[in-house]
Design a protein around this motif. Structure first.
Motif, PDB file in Angstrom:
ATOM      1  N   UNK A 131      13.070   7.622   1.129  1.00 50.19           N
ATOM      2  CA  UNK A 131      12.025   7.035   0.068  1.00 50.19           C
ATOM      3  C   UNK A 131      10.900   8.090  -0.427  1.00 50.19           C
ATOM      4  N   UNK A 132      10.948   8.567  -1.857  1.00 49.86           N
ATOM      5  CA  UNK A 132      10.092   9.825  -2.300  1.00 49.86           C
ATOM      6  C   UNK A 132       8.599   9.433  -2.129  1.00 49.86           C
ATOM      7  N   UNK A 133       8.336   8.283  -2.109  1.00 47.87           N
ATOM      8  CA  UNK A 133       6.920   7.632  -1.745  1.00 47.87           C
ATOM      9  C   UNK A 133       6.917   6.572  -0.511  1.00 47.87           C
ATOM     10  N   UNK A 134       6.967   7.074   0.540  1.00 41.05           N
ATOM     11  CA  UNK A 134       7.138   6.247   1.486  1.00 41.05           C
ATOM     12  C   UNK A 134       5.763   5.162   1.644  1.00 41.05           C
ATOM     13  N   UNK A 135       4.717   5.327   1.134  1.00 39.28           N
ATOM     14  CA  UNK A 135       3.655   4.013   1.308  1.00 39.28           C
ATOM     15  C   UNK A 135       3.698   3.414   0.085  1.00 39.28           C
ATOM     16  N   UNK A 136       4.487   3.438  -0.848  1.00 40.53           N
ATOM     17  CA  UNK A 136       4.850   2.559  -2.014  1.00 40.53           C
ATOM     18  C   UNK A 136       5.481   1.341  -1.524  1.00 40.53           C
ATOM     19  N   UNK A 137       5.511   0.266  -2.252  1.00 38.59           N
ATOM     20  CA  UNK A 137       6.136  -0.827  -1.789  1.00 38.59           C
ATOM     21  C   UNK A 137       6.821  -1.708  -3.109  1.00 38.59           C
ATOM     22  N   UNK A 138       7.835  -1.911  -2.998  1.00 43.07           N
ATOM     23  CA  UNK A 138       8.688  -2.582  -4.138  1.00 43.07           C
ATOM     24  C   UNK A 138       8.139  -3.781  -4.685  1.00 43.07           C
ATOM     25  N   UNK A 139       8.507  -4.192  -5.897  1.00 41.37           N
ATOM     26  CA  UNK A 139       8.106  -5.540  -6.512  1.00 41.37           C
ATOM     27  C   UNK A 139       9.023  -6.620  -5.717  1.00 41.37           C
ATOM     28  N   UNK A 140       8.458  -7.534  -5.390  1.00 39.17           N
ATOM     29  CA  UNK A 140       9.103  -8.661  -4.774  1.00 39.17           C
ATOM     30  C   UNK A 140       8.961 -10.136  -5.504  1.00 39.17           C
ATOM     31  N   UNK A 141      10.206 -10.755  -5.646  1.00 44.72           N
ATOM     32  CA  UNK A 141      10.237 -12.063  -6.312  1.00 44.72           C
ATOM     33  C   UNK A 141      10.397 -13.244  -5.534  1.00 44.72           C
ATOM     34  N   UNK A 142       9.699 -14.209  -5.382  1.00 49.91           N
ATOM     35  CA  UNK A 142       9.978 -15.514  -4.685  1.00 49.91           C
ATOM     36  C   UNK A 142      10.651 -16.562  -5.546  1.00 49.91           C
ATOM     37  N   UNK A 143      11.997 -16.913  -5.307  1.00 51.09           N
ATOM     38  CA  UNK A 143      12.545 -17.955  -6.353  1.00 51.09           C
ATOM     39  C   UNK A 143      12.072 -19.325  -5.749  1.00 51.09           C
ATOM     40  N   UNK A 144      11.236 -19.879  -6.524  1.00 45.53           N
ATOM     41  CA  UNK A 144      11.043 -21.423  -6.197  1.00 45.53           C
ATOM     42  C   UNK A 144      12.171 -22.091  -6.665  1.00 45.53           C
ATOM     43  N   UNK A 145      12.815 -21.730  -7.838  1.00 44.73           N
ATOM     44  CA  UNK A 145      13.783 -22.709  -8.554  1.00 44.73           C
ATOM     45  C   UNK A 145      14.732 -21.628  -9.468  1.00 44.73           C
ATOM     46  N   UNK A 146      15.550 -22.225  -9.917  1.00 45.97           N
ATOM     47  CA  UNK A 146      16.187 -21.668 -11.274  1.00 45.97           C
ATOM     48  C   UNK A 146      15.351 -21.170 -12.205  1.00 45.97           C
ATOM     49  N   UNK A 147      14.259 -21.808 -12.508  1.00 42.09           N
ATOM     50  CA  UNK A 147      13.386 -21.731 -13.605  1.00 42.09           C
ATOM     51  C   UNK A 147      11.941 -21.143 -13.295  1.00 42.09           C
ATOM     52  N   UNK A 148      11.537 -21.275 -11.968  1.00 43.87           N
ATOM     53  CA  UNK A 148      10.549 -21.020 -11.523  1.00 43.87           C
ATOM     54  C   UNK A 148      10.094 -19.806 -10.345  1.00 43.87           C
ATOM     55  N   UNK A 149       9.358 -18.936 -10.346  1.00 45.49           N
ATOM     56  CA  UNK A 149       9.403 -17.780  -9.481  1.00 45.49           C
ATOM     57  C   UNK A 149       7.833 -17.411  -9.156  1.00 45.49           C
ATOM     58  N   UNK A 150       7.634 -16.640  -8.031  1.00 44.80           N
ATOM     59  CA  UNK A 150       6.272 -16.128  -7.843  1.00 44.80           C
ATOM     60  C   UNK A 150       6.568 -14.563  -7.905  1.00 44.80           C
ATOM     61  N   UNK A 151       5.649 -13.887  -8.663  1.00 41.01           N
ATOM     62  CA  UNK A 151       6.118 -12.451  -8.555  1.00 41.01           C
ATOM     63  C   UNK A 151       5.021 -11.630  -7.679  1.00 41.01           C
ATOM     64  N   UNK A 152       5.369 -10.748  -6.979  1.00 42.81           N
ATOM     65  CA  UNK A 152       4.528  -9.669  -6.101  1.00 42.81           C
ATOM     66  C   UNK A 152       4.805  -8.432  -6.768  1.00 42.81           C
ATOM     67  N   UNK A 153       3.866  -7.767  -7.589  1.00 40.57           N
ATOM     68  CA  UNK A 153       4.319  -6.672  -8.287  1.00 40.57           C
ATOM     69  C   UNK A 153       4.441  -5.518  -7.240  1.00 40.57           C
ATOM     70  N   UNK A 154       4.911  -4.363  -7.773  1.00 38.68           N
ATOM     71  CA  UNK A 154       5.126  -3.063  -7.129  1.00 38.68           C
ATOM     72  C   UNK A 154       3.720  -2.398  -6.734  1.00 38.68           C
ATOM     73  N   UNK A 155       3.564  -1.856  -5.648  1.00 40.47           N
ATOM     74  CA  UNK A 155       2.246  -1.118  -5.228  1.00 40.47           C
ATOM     75  C   UNK A 155       2.508   0.182  -4.962  1.00 40.47           C
ATOM     76  N   UNK A 156       1.435   1.043  -5.254  1.00 41.52           N
ATOM     77  CA  UNK A 156       1.425   2.319  -4.987  1.00 41.52           C
ATOM     78  C   UNK A 156       0.399   2.568  -3.665  1.00 41.52           C
ATOM     79  N   UNK A 157       0.789   3.131  -2.493  1.00 40.53           N
ATOM     80  CA  UNK A 157       0.054   3.301  -1.670  1.00 40.53           C
ATOM     81  C   UNK A 157      -0.455   4.812  -1.522  1.00 40.53           C
ATOM     82  N   UNK A 158      -1.933   4.810  -1.853  1.00 38.97           N
ATOM     83  CA  UNK A 158      -2.603   6.052  -1.801  1.00 38.97           C
ATOM     84  C   UNK A 158      -3.207   6.592  -0.635  1.00 38.97           C
TER      85      UNK A 158
END
Length: 398
Positions: free
Chosen positions: A186-213
């Motif tokens: 991983x080029x930037x090991x403190x960074x975190x990927x975006x995560x999507x939680x699928x509540x249903x086929x039409x609804x989701x909760x998004x967690x954006x990618x984050x940059x660790x500094x």
């Protein structure tokens, strides 16, 4: 370039009432004598806290210690408990923010973290549709110390929030700078990927990618370990520097477990704040034997009962019963890497209600070369923890 933040509160000062464990250990000369004589070389630290009632009748801790905080130790997988607690806090915050139901078993997708990476959308070990879920990853992490599970929770929570959540609990020593046994470069090991939680086929909760500094650092004594280490196929003849690697004090490790297993004990710092259902879920995962799990499934011949419970062989010398209603409850998280073996457990005897927390570490690396996979785990560390488990069971549980 990453900024570096020093952890300035890593040295814990014991209360006046804390008892010295040295005398008790020396009375077990046959078991611990040689280790005590070379405690510094073994980086040996032990913390035992008996659950007792105070003068008001409330549960509290009566603590004995041997060299806590004397030097740095690598916590290895023991820090996975930090990720499990932080992940449960994270989904509870998302539940409140989005007015959603329980997100513990909601499918989640982890986006690519860097160019050439691939998204993570399934987990073949999950019998419930091969989905990646927070609950399933926590069970893998607790039952068999799965590294991928920790890494996925690292992405969900994020580097900064992982530290913030520990600090909000009054735990200032944790340094969690890297994933564990990660196969990806991983080029930037403190960074975190975006995560999507699928509540249903039409609804989701998004967690954006984050940059660790902010790369945090350890300030514990003797942060340089060994006399050399392997880098590829070459031996570098200088100590390995653990300043930027993961770390936590022995006391914070135990206190985190206390907050999870016995929230009724007041440590003078905030509790985890988890719902009863999520806390119970985590405690069950930390207590079960791998063979008892129905999802994921772990064959008993490959994953014996003491796979993640290093005190258990000694406890069974005193309490041999394996019947669930009679056996000693062992709840906790171990770690083992770079010659360090760590145990952090809560032990309870269901027959009389006596309970004790045991947190300890030993370093076994006779040739003082790291990364060569020549550590005395089986010949020194395993017997030490078995003996410690037996002695604790006789003294505090019987």
């Amino acid at each position: 370039m990453l900024a570096v933040v020093a952890c300035t509160a890593c040295v814990w000062l014991p209360p006046e009432r804390e008892r010295d464990l040295t005398g008790w250990l020396r009375r077990q000369t046959a078991r611990f004598g040689p280790l005590l004589e070379s405690a510094r070389e073994y980086r040996l630290q032990i913390l035992i806290s008996e659950v007792v009632d105070d003068r008001r009748g409330f549960p509290s801790l009566r603590t004995w210690s041997f060299r806590p905080g004397a030097e740095y130790f690598y916590p290895a997988s023991a820090v996975k408990l930090c990720a499990a607690v932080s992940a449960l806090q994270a989904i509870e915050a998302l539940q409140r923010a989005h007015a959603s139901g329980d997100l513990l078993r909601v499918p989640l997708e982890i986006a690519p973290l860097f160019p050439g990476d691939v998204a993570q959308r399934s987990d073949p070990s999950n019998a419930e549709g091969q989905r990646i879920t927070v609950g399933h990853e926590i069970r893998k992490l607790a039952l068999v110390s799965d590294n991928q599970a920790f890494n996925r929770l690292f992405d969900l929570v994020g580097h900064e929030q992982l530290h913030r959540s520990m600090q909000e609990l009054g735990l200032n020593s944790p340094v969690l700078n890297h994933r564990l046994s990660e196969s990806r470069v991983i080029p930037q090991p403190l960074n975190s990927a975006a995560v999507t939680l699928r509540l249903s086929d039409s609804a989701s909760v998004e967690v954006p990618a984050r940059v660790g500094l902010l790369a945090r650092t350890n300030r514990a004594p003797r942060i340089q370990v060994g006399a050399g280490f392997l880098r590829g196929d070459k031996t570098v003849l200088e100590p390995m520097d653990f300043t930027r690697r993961n770390g936590i004090s022995l006391r914070d490790l135990q206190h985190l477990l206390v907050k999870v297993v016995r929230p009724d004990i007041d440590l003078g710092t905030p509790g985890c704040g988890l719902t009863d259902s999520h806390r119970d879920f985590l405690v069950q995962a930390l207590t079960q034997y791998p063979r008892e799990s129905r999802n994921p499934v772990y064959p008993g011949e490959r994953f014996p009962d003491d796979y993640c419970k290093y005190l258990l062989p000694g406890i069974r010398r005193v309490f041999p019963s394996v019947v669930e209603s009679e056996r000693i409850q062992v709840t906790g998280k171990i770690g083992q890497a770079y010659g360090f073996t760590v145990e952090n457990s809560y032990l309870r005897n269901p027959a009389n209600g006596r309970a004790v927390f045991v947190t300890a570490v030993i370093y076994t690396n006779r040739d003082e070369i790291l990364n060569d996979d020549r550590y005395e785990y089986e010949t020194v560390a395993a017997p030490f923890f078995a003996n410690l488990g037996e002695c604790v069971a006789r003294r505090w549980l019987k």
